[in-house]
Design a protein around this motif. Structure first.
Motif, PDB file in Angstrom:
ATOM      1  N   LEU A 284       7.025 -10.534  -4.092  1.00 19.41           N
ATOM      2  CA  LEU A 284       6.067  -9.373  -4.241  1.00 19.41           C
ATOM      3  C   LEU A 284       7.194  -8.562  -3.486  1.00 19.41           C
ATOM      4  O   LEU A 284       6.836  -8.896  -2.074  1.00 19.41           O
ATOM      5  CB  LEU A 284       4.927  -9.947  -4.100  1.00 19.41           C
ATOM      6  N   THR A 285       7.041  -7.067  -4.233  1.00 17.96           N
ATOM      7  CA  THR A 285       8.014  -6.146  -2.892  1.00 17.96           C
ATOM      8  C   THR A 285       6.969  -5.115  -3.236  1.00 17.96           C
ATOM      9  O   THR A 285       6.765  -5.018  -4.555  1.00 17.96           O
ATOM     10  CB  THR A 285       9.721  -5.972  -3.414  1.00 17.96           C
ATOM     11  N   PHE A 286       5.756  -4.049  -2.272  1.00 14.65           N
ATOM     12  CA  PHE A 286       5.226  -2.902  -2.321  1.00 14.65           C
ATOM     13  C   PHE A 286       5.203  -2.202  -0.960  1.00 14.65           C
ATOM     14  O   PHE A 286       4.799  -3.152   0.133  1.00 14.65           O
ATOM     15  CB  PHE A 286       4.444  -3.492  -3.129  1.00 14.65           C
ATOM     16  N   HIS A 287       4.543  -1.599  -1.230  1.00 12.28           N
ATOM     17  CA  HIS A 287       4.272  -0.299   0.072  1.00 12.28           C
ATOM     18  C   HIS A 287       3.116   0.128  -0.758  1.00 12.28           C
ATOM     19  O   HIS A 287       2.796   0.888  -1.435  1.00 12.28           O
ATOM     20  CB  HIS A 287       5.330   0.466   0.183  1.00 12.28           C
ATOM     21  N   VAL A 288       1.839   0.407   0.301  1.00 11.09           N
ATOM     22  CA  VAL A 288       0.717   1.001   0.526  1.00 11.09           C
ATOM     23  C   VAL A 288       0.628   2.286   1.472  1.00 11.09           C
ATOM     24  O   VAL A 288       0.622   1.298   2.705  1.00 11.09           O
ATOM     25  CB  VAL A 288      -0.659  -0.152   0.209  1.00 11.09           C
ATOM     26  N   ASP A 289       0.612   2.811   1.440  1.00 13.37           N
ATOM     27  CA  ASP A 289       0.382   4.401   2.860  1.00 13.37           C
ATOM     28  C   ASP A 289      -0.763   3.838   3.443  1.00 13.37           C
ATOM     29  O   ASP A 289      -1.531   3.889   2.546  1.00 13.37           O
ATOM     30  CB  ASP A 289       0.877   4.855   1.852  1.00 13.37           C
TER      31      ASP A 289
ATOM     32  N   GLY B  11      -0.258  -1.286  -9.309  1.00 11.23           N
ATOM     33  CA  GLY B  11       0.734  -2.643  -8.853  1.00 11.23           C
ATOM     34  C   GLY B  11      -0.188  -3.387 -10.317  1.00 11.23           C
ATOM     35  O   GLY B  11      -0.563  -3.603 -10.620  1.00 11.23           O
ATOM     36  N   ILE B  12       0.817  -3.606 -11.353  1.00  8.58           N
ATOM     37  CA  ILE B  12       0.453  -4.565 -12.296  1.00  8.58           C
ATOM     38  C   ILE B  12       1.272  -6.342 -12.141  1.00  8.58           C
ATOM     39  O   ILE B  12       2.717  -5.986 -11.808  1.00  8.58           O
ATOM     40  CB  ILE B  12       0.930  -3.979 -13.369  1.00  8.58           C
ATOM     41  N   LEU B  13      -0.036  -6.570 -12.342  1.00  3.26           N
ATOM     42  CA  LEU B  13       1.420  -8.468 -11.664  1.00  3.26           C
ATOM     43  C   LEU B  13       0.532  -8.998 -12.689  1.00  3.26           C
ATOM     44  O   LEU B  13      -0.558  -9.407 -13.044  1.00  3.26           O
ATOM     45  CB  LEU B  13       0.025  -8.890 -10.408  1.00  3.26           C
TER      46      LEU B  13
ATOM     47  N   MET C 109       1.086   0.915   5.393  1.00  5.56           N
ATOM     48  CA  MET C 109       0.475   0.400   6.232  1.00  5.56           C
ATOM     49  C   MET C 109       0.217  -1.267   6.194  1.00  5.56           C
ATOM     50  O   MET C 109       0.498  -2.080   6.593  1.00  5.56           O
ATOM     51  CB  MET C 109      -1.245   1.057   5.660  1.00  5.56           C
ATOM     52  N   ILE C 110       0.548  -1.370   4.764  1.00  7.90           N
ATOM     53  CA  ILE C 110       0.935  -2.836   3.874  1.00  7.90           C
ATOM     54  C   ILE C 110       2.293  -2.417   3.349  1.00  7.90           C
ATOM     55  O   ILE C 110       2.617  -1.697   2.421  1.00  7.90           O
ATOM     56  CB  ILE C 110       0.291  -2.912   3.376  1.00  7.90           C
ATOM     57  N   ASP C 111       2.878  -3.368   3.759  1.00 11.19           N
ATOM     58  CA  ASP C 111       4.298  -3.675   3.337  1.00 11.19           C
ATOM     59  C   ASP C 111       4.811  -5.338   3.063  1.00 11.19           C
ATOM     60  O   ASP C 111       4.773  -5.795   3.915  1.00 11.19           O
ATOM     61  CB  ASP C 111       5.058  -3.083   4.620  1.00 11.19           C
ATOM     62  N   ALA C 112       4.759  -5.183   1.621  1.00 10.01           N
ATOM     63  CA  ALA C 112       4.759  -6.772   1.487  1.00 10.01           C
ATOM     64  C   ALA C 112       6.773  -6.969   0.264  1.00 10.01           C
ATOM     65  O   ALA C 112       7.552  -5.993   0.651  1.00 10.01           O
ATOM     66  CB  ALA C 112       4.123  -7.574   0.446  1.00 10.01           C
ATOM     67  N   GLU C 113       7.905  -8.010   1.173  1.00 11.36           N
ATOM     68  CA  GLU C 113       9.049  -8.134   1.059  1.00 11.36           C
ATOM     69  C   GLU C 113       9.021  -9.605   0.593  1.00 11.36           C
ATOM     70  O   GLU C 113       8.835 -10.430   0.862  1.00 11.36           O
ATOM     71  CB  GLU C 113       9.650  -7.145   1.955  1.00 11.36           C
ATOM     72  N   ASN C 114       9.019  -9.669  -0.758  1.00 16.43           N
ATOM     73  CA  ASN C 114       9.494 -11.009  -1.036  1.00 16.43           C
ATOM     74  C   ASN C 114       8.282 -11.885  -1.136  1.00 16.43           C
ATOM     75  O   ASN C 114       8.445 -12.676  -0.942  1.00 16.43           O
ATOM     76  CB  ASN C 114      11.182 -11.284  -1.140  1.00 16.43           C
ATOM     77  N   LEU C 115       7.055 -11.137  -0.975  1.00 24.88           N
ATOM     78  CA  LEU C 115       6.111 -12.253  -0.724  1.00 24.88           C
ATOM     79  C   LEU C 115       6.179 -13.529  -1.616  1.00 24.88           C
ATOM     80  O   LEU C 115       5.405 -12.424  -2.897  1.00 24.88           O
ATOM     81  CB  LEU C 115       5.004 -11.535  -0.277  1.00 24.88           C
ATOM     82  N   THR C 116       6.344 -14.810  -1.508  1.00 24.36           N
ATOM     83  CA  THR C 116       5.805 -15.827  -2.650  1.00 24.36           C
ATOM     84  C   THR C 116       5.168 -16.833  -2.346  1.00 24.36           C
ATOM     85  O   THR C 116       4.539 -16.893  -1.004  1.00 24.36           O
ATOM     86  CB  THR C 116       7.175 -16.381  -2.744  1.00 24.36           C
ATOM     87  N   LYS C 117       3.576 -17.504  -2.551  1.00 24.32           N
ATOM     88  CA  LYS C 117       2.937 -18.721  -2.460  1.00 24.32           C
ATOM     89  C   LYS C 117       3.287 -19.136  -3.583  1.00 24.32           C
ATOM     90  O   LYS C 117       2.805 -19.125  -4.650  1.00 24.32           O
ATOM     91  CB  LYS C 117       1.917 -18.090  -2.341  1.00 24.32           C
TER      92      LYS C 117
END
Ligand SMILES: Nc1ncnc2c1ncn2[C@@H]1O[C@H](COP(=O)(O)OP(=O)(O)OP(=O)(O)O)[C@@H](O)[C@H]1O
Ligand SMILES: [Mg+2]
Lengths: 306, 245
Positions: free
Chosen positions: A20-25, A205-207, A1-9
Motif C-alpha cells: 500500500l502506497t498513499f499519502h493523505v494531506d 482510495g479503492i482497496l 499527514m499520513i504517508d504509507a509506502e509499500n505497507l504490507t500485512k
C-alpha cells in the motif's frame, strides 16, 4: 499527514494488505473504499499502532509506525472509532468520555468543555447520565465518535461510522465529519458507502488487498472512460448525422430523435458537436453529459482483481 | 510505567464493578459466610459436653486463621477475569489500546481493581471473625486469642500475596486463552496449593506457626515476581486483539 509506502500485512500466509502506497494531506478527508475483507480495518489498525506491519513503512505526522517510542506519540495525536464501538455499557455516556479524557491526560476543564461540546454537537447531551448500554446503535456510534475526539486529535480514523445508521443519523454523522474538516482535522474514513464517499471525501482510495486506484472522486469517475453526450432534437435527419460523422467522434446512436454519442472528453467536444448540428439546421432541445459514476469505477476496479 | 494511568483504569473498573452488583456480591459473600460460620461451629460443637476444651481451642483457631490466606486466593478471580476478558467481550479493548497507555499500565490497573475489593472483603471478614471468636472464647481461654502474630502475618503478608498471586494467574490465563470461562476456570485453580498447605497443617505434616508462615510468605513473594514477569511477557496486545473471539 499520513504517508504509507509499500505497507504490507500478512496473517500467516494470508496477505491482508499488500504494497500500500498513499499519502493523505493535512485537513483532508480520505475515503478508503473496498469490499468486505479488502483490508480496510487491517490498514487502520496498522496505522493506529494496534497491530504490527509485516513490511513497508508508514508515517503519521512525523512518527514512524512500528517504532515503540513513536507509537506512543502517534496514539496521542490520533483518535479511533473502531468498527465495533466498544463502549463501557455499564458506564454513563459522560463517564465513558471522561475516562478517555483522563487516559489522554486532558485537564479537568478541558474534559468538561469537550464532553459538553461534542455531546451537544451530536445531540446526546440530554442523555449524558444514561448508561451507554441502553443506547441505540446510532447513539452508540455517535458517542464513540465523541470519545475519539475528546483529546482533540489531529487525525481521526473512522471505521465504517455510518454503517447501521438510519438515514438521518448517518447524515448527522456526515455533517459532523464535514464540521471537523473545517477545524482542519485529517480524517481517514473506511466505508462501503460509495455515495457517502463521493459526497464528503476529498480523496478516495479503492482497496482490494492492493490499492487499485487513488484520486479525487472526479478523477476516479473519469478514470474508466465511458462517458456520453446525449442530445435531444426536434427532429434528427441524415444531414445532421452526416455532419456529425465528419467530426470523427465515437459511436453514435439515434433513437426517438435523441442522439447518444460516446466521448472521451465531452467538455471539449460538445462545442463542435452542437455547432455541427446547428449548422445542419437541427433544433436542439437539451444537451446532457452522462458520466460514469464512482460506482462504475469502483465495480470495474474491484472486479478486475477477481 | 505511570501509576497514575493504572489508577485511572482501576478507578474505572471499580466503578463498573460496583454498578455491576453480581460481581461484587460474589466477592463479599465468601469471606462473610466463612467469618460467621466458623464462630458458629465453635459455639455449637460439643455443646452438650461443655464445649470444646480450652487446650484444643488455639489449634482450631490457628487452623481457621489460614482460611484468610485461602479466601484472598479465591475471590479476585471473578473480578480479574471479568475486567480483562470483559474488555475483550465488550470490544472495548481496541479503543483502549489505541490510547497512549502501555500494556504494563493496563495490567497493573486491572490488578489494582481486583486487589482492592478482594483485600477489603478479606479484612472485613477477618475483623468480624476475630471479634466473634474472641467474644466466644474469652471466657474459656482467659485471654483474647486475636489479634496475634500469626494472624498479623496472615493478614498483612500472606493475604495480599495470595491475592496478588491469584490475580497474576488470572491475568496470565486471560491473556493466553480465548474465552471467558476457560480463563476464570484456570484462574480459580490458584487456591488449590493453599488448600494443600492447609491440609498439610491439619494432618500434621507441617505446623502453621509464625516461622512456617514467614517461610510461606517468602516463597509466595518469589512466585509473585516470577508470575509478574510471565504476565507482562505473555500479554501481547496484537494477539489479544486479533485472536480473541
Ligand atoms: N486477526 C486476523 N487473523 C487472520 N486473518 C485476518 C485477521 N484479521 C483480518 N484478517 C483477514 O485479513 C483480510 C482483511 O480483513 P479486514 O478486516 O482488514 O477487511 P475489511 O476491509 O475491514 O473488511 P470489512 O469491510 O468486512 O470490514 C481478510 O481476509 C481477513 O480474513
Ligand atoms: Mg472492516
Amino acid at each position: 499527514m499520513i504517508d504509507a509506502e509499500n505497507l504490507t500485512k500478512k496473517f500467516g500466509n494470508l496477505t491482508a494488505v499488500e504494497d500500500l502506497t498513499f499519502h493523505v494531506d493535512e485537513g483532508e478527508i480520505f475515503g478508503f473504499l473496498g469490499p468486505n475483507g479488502a483490508g480496510k480495518t487491517t490498514t487502520v489498525r496498522m496505522l493506529c499502532c494496534l497491530i504490527s506491519k509485516t513490511s513497508g513503512t508508514a508515517k503519521i505526522a512525523d512518527y514512524e509506525i512500528g517504532n515503540d517510542a513513536d507509537s506512543m506519540k502517534i496514539r496521542k495525536i490520533i483518535g479511533l472509532v473502531p468498527d465495533n464501538v466498544g463502549l463501557y455499557d455499564g458506564l454513563s455516556a459522560y463517564d465513558n468520555l471522561d475516562f478517555y479524557g483522563k487516559l489522554y491526560d486532558c485537564t479537568e476543564t478541558q474534559r468538561k468543555e469537550n464532553i459538553e461540546k461534542f455531546l451537544k454537537m451530536l445531540g446526546l447531551w440530554d442523555k449524558r447520565d444514561v448508561s451507554a448500554g441502553t443506547f441505540s446503535k446510532g447513539m452508540k456510534q455517535k458517542l464513540a465518535i465523541a470519545r475519539a475526539l475528546i483529546h482533540e486529535p489531529e487525525i481521526l480514523f473512522l471505521d465504517e461510522p455510518t454503517v447501521n445508521l438510519d438515514p438521518e443519523s448517518a447524515k448527522t454523522v456526515r455533517d459532523f465529519i464535514l464540521e471537523l474538516k473545517k477545524e482542519k482535522k485529517t480524517i481517514f474514513l473506511n466505508t462501503h458507502n460509495l455515495d457517502e464517499a463521493q459526497r464528503i471525501c476529498d480523496k478516495i482510495g479503492i482497496l482490494n488487498t492492493k490499492l487499485m486506484a487513488i484520486g479525487t472522486p472526479k478523477e476516479l469517475e473519469g478514470s474508466i472512460g465511458g462517458r456520453k453526450t446525449v442530445i435531444q432534437l426536434d427532429q434528427v435527419n441524415d444531414t445532421i448525422l452526416n455532419a456529425l460523422k465528419k467530426l470523427s467522434l465515437g459511436n453514435i446512436t439515434s433513437d426517438n430523435n435523441k442522439l447518444t454519442i460516446d466521448l472521451e472528453n465531452p467538455e471539449k467536444e460538445n462545442w463542435a458537436i452542437v455547432n455541427a448540428i446547428v449548422g445542419a439546421g437541427g433544433h436542439i432541445q437539451t444537451v446532457t453529459v452522462l458520466g460514469s459514476t464512482l460506482e462504475d469505477a469502483y465495480l470495474k476496479l474491484v472486479r478486475e482483481t477477481k | 510505567m505511570r501509576l497514575r494511568k493504572s489508577w485511572i483504569i482501576a478507578a474505572k473498573d471499580l466503578k463498573v464493578i460496583i454498578r455491576k452488583r453480581t460481581v461484587l456480591y460474589t466477592v463479599v459473600m465468601l469471606p462473610l459466610i466463612i467469618s460467621i460460620l466458623f464462630p458458629v461451629v465453635i459455639e455449637l460443637s460439643g455443646q452438650k459436653s461443655g464445649g470444646i476444651p480450652a487446650a484444643y481451642l488455639p489449634v482450631l483457631l490457628s487452623a481457621f486463621a489460614f482460611f484468610y490466606v485461602i479466601i484472598p486466593a479465591i475471590i479476585p478471580t471473578p473480578i480479574a477475569s471479568y475486567s480483562i476478558v470483559g474488555e475483550k467481550v465488550e470490544k472495548s479493548l481496541e479503543p483502549l489500546l489505541a490510547t497512549p497507555i502501555t500494556d504494563g499500565e493496563i495490567l497493573l490497573g486491572k490488578s489494582i481493581a481486583a486487589f482492592i475489593p478482594s483485600i477489603a472483603a478479606t479484612y472485613a471478614g477477618a475483623a468480624i471473625f476475630m471479634v466473634l471468636m474472641d467474644s466466644l472464647t474469652y471466657s474459656k481461654l482467659g485471654y483474647l486469642y486475636y489479634p496475634n502474630w500469626g494472624m498479623g502475618i496472615i493478614l498483612l503478608l500472606l493475604a495480599p500475596l495470595a491475592a496478588t498471586l491469584s490475580i497474576e494467574m488470572n491475568v496470565i490465563a486471560s491473556s493466553r486463552v480465548s474465552d471467558v470461562r476457560t480463563a476464570s476456570q484456570l484462574g480459580a485453580l490458584m487456591f488449590i496449593p493453599f488448600v494443600g498447605i492447609y491440609v498439610a497443617g491439619e494432618i500434621g505434616i507441617i505446623t502453621l506457626d509464625t516461622n512456617t508462615l514467614l517461610i510461606i510468605a517468602a516463597i509466595m513473594a518469589a512466585l509473585v515476581l516470577v508470575l509478574f514477569y510471565i504476565s507482562t511477557a505473555t500479554f501481547r496486545r496484537e494477539e489479544i486483539l486479533t485472536k480473541w473471539k
